[in-house]
Design a protein around this motif. Structure first.
Motif, PDB file in Angstrom:
ATOM      1  N   LYS A   1       8.617  16.057  11.851  1.00  0.00           N
ATOM      2  CA  LYS A   1       7.847  15.862  10.636  1.00  0.00           C
ATOM      3  C   LYS A   1       8.025  14.425  10.177  1.00  0.00           C
ATOM      4  N   ALA A   2       6.926  13.726  10.004  1.00  0.00           N
ATOM      5  CA  ALA A   2       6.968  12.349   9.538  1.00  0.00           C
ATOM      6  C   ALA A   2       6.122  12.232   8.275  1.00  0.00           C
ATOM      7  N   LYS A   3       6.704  11.717   7.214  1.00  0.00           N
ATOM      8  CA  LYS A   3       5.983  11.510   5.957  1.00  0.00           C
ATOM      9  C   LYS A   3       5.890  10.009   5.700  1.00  0.00           C
ATOM     10  N   MET A   4       4.659   9.509   5.688  1.00  0.00           N
ATOM     11  CA  MET A   4       4.444   8.095   5.414  1.00  0.00           C
ATOM     12  C   MET A   4       4.655   7.807   3.925  1.00  0.00           C
TER      13      MET A   4
ATOM     14  N   LEU B   1       0.834  -1.201   0.000  1.00  0.00           N
ATOM     15  CA  LEU B   1       0.000   0.000   0.000  1.00  0.00           C
ATOM     16  C   LEU B   1       0.865   1.246   0.000  1.00  0.00           C
ATOM     17  N   GLU B   2       0.622   2.133  -0.937  1.00  0.00           N
ATOM     18  CA  GLU B   2       1.269   3.448  -0.979  1.00  0.00           C
ATOM     19  C   GLU B   2       0.504   4.397  -0.067  1.00  0.00           C
ATOM     20  N   TYR B   3       1.245   5.038   0.844  1.00  0.00           N
ATOM     21  CA  TYR B   3       0.647   5.998   1.781  1.00  0.00           C
ATOM     22  C   TYR B   3       0.687   7.416   1.211  1.00  0.00           C
ATOM     23  N   SER B   4      -0.221   8.259   1.690  1.00  0.00           N
ATOM     24  CA  SER B   4      -0.154   9.698   1.463  1.00  0.00           C
ATOM     25  C   SER B   4      -0.603  10.380   2.748  1.00  0.00           C
ATOM     26  N   GLY B   5       0.350  10.825   3.552  1.00  0.00           N
ATOM     27  CA  GLY B   5       0.007  11.462   4.812  1.00  0.00           C
ATOM     28  C   GLY B   5       1.244  11.991   5.510  1.00  0.00           C
ATOM     29  N   ASN B   6       1.092  13.103   6.221  1.00  0.00           N
ATOM     30  CA  ASN B   6       2.213  13.729   6.913  1.00  0.00           C
ATOM     31  C   ASN B   6       1.817  14.115   8.336  1.00  0.00           C
ATOM     32  N   ILE B   7       2.799  14.100   9.225  1.00  0.00           N
ATOM     33  CA  ILE B   7       2.654  14.694  10.545  1.00  0.00           C
ATOM     34  C   ILE B   7       3.682  15.803  10.641  1.00  0.00           C
ATOM     35  N   ASP B   8       3.245  17.006  10.971  1.00  0.00           N
ATOM     36  CA  ASP B   8       4.147  18.153  11.068  1.00  0.00           C
ATOM     37  C   ASP B   8       3.888  18.855  12.395  1.00  0.00           C
ATOM     38  N   LEU B   9       4.884  18.847  13.267  1.00  0.00           N
ATOM     39  CA  LEU B   9       4.712  19.408  14.608  1.00  0.00           C
ATOM     40  C   LEU B   9       5.894  20.298  14.953  1.00  0.00           C
ATOM     41  N   GLY B  10       5.605  21.508  15.415  1.00  0.00           N
ATOM     42  CA  GLY B  10       6.652  22.409  15.901  1.00  0.00           C
ATOM     43  C   GLY B  10       6.261  22.996  17.241  1.00  0.00           C
ATOM     44  N   VAL B  11       7.199  23.052  18.162  1.00  0.00           N
ATOM     45  CA  VAL B  11       6.958  23.639  19.482  1.00  0.00           C
ATOM     46  C   VAL B  11       7.884  24.844  19.624  1.00  0.00           C
ATOM     47  N   GLN B  12       7.316  26.054  19.523  1.00  0.00           N
ATOM     48  CA  GLN B  12       8.130  27.269  19.500  1.00  0.00           C
ATOM     49  C   GLN B  12       8.999  27.419  20.740  1.00  0.00           C
ATOM     50  N   ALA B  13       8.444  27.124  21.890  1.00  0.00           N
ATOM     51  CA  ALA B  13       9.167  27.360  23.139  1.00  0.00           C
ATOM     52  C   ALA B  13      10.449  26.544  23.238  1.00  0.00           C
ATOM     53  N   THR B  14      10.484  25.411  22.546  1.00  0.00           N
ATOM     54  CA  THR B  14      11.665  24.541  22.640  1.00  0.00           C
ATOM     55  C   THR B  14      12.422  24.433  21.331  1.00  0.00           C
ATOM     56  N   ASN B  15      11.961  25.139  20.282  1.00  0.00           N
ATOM     57  CA  ASN B  15      12.543  25.009  18.947  1.00  0.00           C
ATOM     58  C   ASN B  15      12.499  23.575  18.435  1.00  0.00           C
ATOM     59  N   TYR B  16      11.561  22.816  18.966  1.00  0.00           N
ATOM     60  CA  TYR B  16      11.456  21.400  18.596  1.00  0.00           C
ATOM     61  C   TYR B  16      10.662  21.250  17.308  1.00  0.00           C
ATOM     62  N   HIS B  17      11.120  20.362  16.446  1.00  0.00           N
ATOM     63  CA  HIS B  17      10.434  20.132  15.177  1.00  0.00           C
ATOM     64  C   HIS B  17      10.360  18.635  14.902  1.00  0.00           C
TER      65      HIS B  17
ATOM     66  N   GLY C   1      -1.357 -10.364  11.000  1.00  0.00           N
ATOM     67  CA  GLY C   1      -0.162 -10.458  10.168  1.00  0.00           C
ATOM     68  C   GLY C   1       0.978  -9.607  10.667  1.00  0.00           C
ATOM     69  N   TYR C   2       1.959  -9.424   9.789  1.00  0.00           N
ATOM     70  CA  TYR C   2       3.192  -8.721  10.154  1.00  0.00           C
ATOM     71  C   TYR C   2       3.780  -8.093   8.899  1.00  0.00           C
ATOM     72  N   GLY C   3       4.379  -6.913   9.053  1.00  0.00           N
ATOM     73  CA  GLY C   3       4.968  -6.250   7.903  1.00  0.00           C
ATOM     74  C   GLY C   3       5.870  -5.105   8.306  1.00  0.00           C
ATOM     75  N   LYS C   4       6.072  -4.163   7.373  1.00  0.00           N
ATOM     76  CA  LYS C   4       6.918  -2.994   7.616  1.00  0.00           C
ATOM     77  C   LYS C   4       6.297  -1.748   7.014  1.00  0.00           C
ATOM     78  N   THR C   5       6.445  -0.632   7.717  1.00  0.00           N
ATOM     79  CA  THR C   5       6.065   0.685   7.222  1.00  0.00           C
ATOM     80  C   THR C   5       7.330   1.494   6.974  1.00  0.00           C
ATOM     81  N   HIS C   6       7.420   2.132   5.829  1.00  0.00           N
ATOM     82  CA  HIS C   6       8.569   2.977   5.504  1.00  0.00           C
ATOM     83  C   HIS C   6       8.144   4.445   5.530  1.00  0.00           C
ATOM     84  N   ALA C   7       9.027   5.295   6.064  1.00  0.00           N
ATOM     85  CA  ALA C   7       8.709   6.713   6.215  1.00  0.00           C
ATOM     86  C   ALA C   7       9.982   7.540   6.189  1.00  0.00           C
ATOM     87  N   THR C   8       9.804   8.835   5.966  1.00  0.00           N
ATOM     88  CA  THR C   8      10.878   9.819   6.129  1.00  0.00           C
ATOM     89  C   THR C   8      10.540  10.663   7.343  1.00  0.00           C
TER      90      THR C   8
END
Length: 200
Positions: free
Chosen positions: A96-99, A78-94, A124-131
């Motif tokens: 981003k996960a792209k499925m 299965l080809e994914y299309s979805g992103n998680i983008d999170l930034g916390v200003q107080a900590t300069n934390y960033h 079952g069992y498998g693997k998910t690849h992401a950046t």
């Protein structure tokens, strides 16, 4: 009472004999969507985010039918299309996960509730690849893969031909990932899929 129970069991047995379905190889296409959830654990801060995902892919399997019971083995991609983008200003934390995609192999056990309706469970069992990009000020990007146990439940509708339609819910238990800053990234996915198959 005993006579009624015996009659019910006899009726189920006779019904099962009349539902010898197809056995053989099958293949098809699938698509759908759902939600991907990610969580980062720090000693002083827990961050949890989610994002909608969509996808499409292919599958191939083998199924055997005996009476009302079905059993099979299936592999899918299965080809994914979805992103998680999170930034916390107080900590300069960033974060981003792209499925990207996943693939898995599963065992399926089912029960024919009618001549053309099958309810089944998947494991079952498998693997998910992401950046993934994570860090402070200048995030570090990495290509990663998660080991992924899979569980699901679905229903398959068919007709007098070899064509079938599946409606399925799946849950992906992605393994924890240790990021470059030693925090644990935990993730999972809830998917609702529509499958079209053809049995040979």
């Amino acid at each position: 009472m005993r006579t009624g129970i015996f009659a019910l069991l006899l009726g189920l047995a006779l019904n099962a004999q009349g539902r010898e379905g197809h056995s053989g190889f099958y293949g098809g296409v699938l698509g759908g969507g759902g939600k991907f959830t990610g969580k980062v654990d720090y000693s002083t801060l827990n961050l949890e985010v989610g994002d909608n995902v969509s996808g499409y892919g292919l599958f191939l399997g083998y199924k055997t039918t005996k009476g009302n019971m079905t059993a099979g083995f299936e592999v899918d991609y299965l080809e994914y299309s979805g992103n998680i983008d999170l930034g916390v200003q107080a900590t300069n934390y960033h974060l981003k996960a792209k499925m990207k995609h996943f693939y898995s192999a599963s065992l399926l056990l089912g029960y024919m509730t009618a001549d053309t309706v099958e309810v089944y469970l998947r494991g079952g069992y498998g693997k998910t690849h992401a950046t993934i990009e994570v860090g402070e000020v200048t995030p570090i990007e990495s290509d990663i893969s998660f080991k992924m146990p899979v569980a699901g439940i679905g229903v398959r509708f068919s007709n007098d031909t070899s064509l079938g339609l599946k409606l399925e819910y799946r849950y992906h238990f992605n393994e924890d990932y240790k990021m470059s800053d030693n925090a644990d990234f935990k993730s999972s996915a809830n998917l609702f899929l529509v499958n079209l198959d053809y049995m040979y």
